[in-house]
Write an enzyme that holds these catalytic residues in place. Structure first.
Site, PDB file in Angstrom:
ATOM      1  N   HIS A 122       0.816  -1.223   0.000  1.00  0.00           N
ATOM      2  CA  HIS A 122       0.000   0.000   0.000  1.00  0.00           C
ATOM      3  C   HIS A 122       0.843   1.264   0.000  1.00  0.00           C
ATOM      4  O   HIS A 122       0.342   2.353  -0.288  1.00  0.00           O
ATOM      5  CB  HIS A 122      -1.009  -0.010   1.161  1.00  0.00           C
TER       6      HIS A 122
ATOM      7  N   ASP B 295       0.226  -7.632   1.813  1.00  0.00           N
ATOM      8  CA  ASP B 295       0.578  -6.204   1.804  1.00  0.00           C
ATOM      9  C   ASP B 295       2.083  -5.985   1.912  1.00  0.00           C
ATOM     10  O   ASP B 295       2.555  -5.227   2.766  1.00  0.00           O
ATOM     11  CB  ASP B 295      -0.161  -5.455   2.916  1.00  0.00           C
TER      12      ASP B 295
ATOM     13  N   SER C  38       4.486   2.926   7.868  1.00  0.00           N
ATOM     14  CA  SER C  38       4.162   1.721   7.106  1.00  0.00           C
ATOM     15  C   SER C  38       5.347   1.263   6.253  1.00  0.00           C
ATOM     16  O   SER C  38       5.965   2.061   5.548  1.00  0.00           O
ATOM     17  CB  SER C  38       2.975   1.986   6.185  1.00  0.00           C
TER      18      SER C  38
END
Length: 224
Positions: A51, A82, A161
């Site tokens: 992402h 992910d 992230s």
């Protein structure tokens, strides 16, 4: 094929290795947003979240300390887990890469863990946050599919992230991926989730090889 040569696990306290450990982390910029990542090979391979890169084929990489600004190609992605694998396109001769020892065993609940990344702003690159392992979550649904996660109370925010999660010795144990927020004011609830490193490597078909043992120099015996 991409493989990593296993390194001996670190055993010194993280406080003694933090300066070196954070050199493995990078800033990943795709479009108008940013996330984090980290080197896994000396050939310039980087792990981050899918992402973070989105649909980009190439992303901008800023190395620790803002020492290098490079372009990386997106080689592989796995949307369910992910995770994404990147590789620096033009490796500078003077690029110094730091990789981390890989610890496939999950840290025990209540053990210290540390997240490295760029929370909220790219200017906060190289931030280290500390917490503990809150729980081991198996087949837990948070990103659309049931997956395994290390849950921790390490403070993380958008921009963390894709960054590395390390144990109390600085060994790589996971990747920052998601967190839950309190409804009022969107404040972090310190309920954060990390992809176990072994799961990430498996999803991207990256193998970890044992180091080759040097052949002992044994003299030939003399004929009798």
């Amino acid at each position: 094929a991409v493989s990593i040569t296993a390194r001996p696990l670190a055993r010194a306290p993280f406080s003694e290795t933090a300066t070196h450990t954070k050199q493995a982390a990078v800033l990943v910029q795709a479009g108008a947003g940013h996330g984090s990542g980290f080197f896994i090979t000396n050939q310039g391979h980087i792990l981050t979240n899918q992402h973070v890169v989105g649909n980009a084929q190439r992303v901008r990489i800023v190395t620790a300390g803002k020492k290098g600004k490079l372009i990386a190609q997106v080689l592989r992605v796995d949307t369910e887990r992910d995770v994404a694998l990147l590789k620096i396109e033009d490796m500078p001769d003077d690029l110094k890469i730091t990789t981390l020892p890989i610890q496939k065993q999950w840290p025990a609940v209540s053990e210290d863990i540390f997240a490295i990344g760029a929370p909220k702003s790219a200017r906060l690159q190289d931030t280290i946050s500390k917490g503990i392992v809150s729980a081991h979550r198996y087949k837990y649904k948070i990103l659309g599919t049931n997956q395994d996660f290390i849950q921790g109370d390490v403070p993380t925010h958008g921009g963390n992230s894709g960054g590395p999660l390390v144990d109390k010795y600085g060994n790589l144990v996971g990747i920052t991926v998601a967190g839950l927020y309190m409804h009022e004011g969107k404040r972090s609830a310190d309920l954060n989730f990390f992809i176990p490193i072994e799961s990430a490597l498996k999803a991207l078909n990256i193998s970890v090889e044992k180091p080759k043992k040097p052949v002992a120099n044994v003299p030939m015996s003399l004929a009798q």
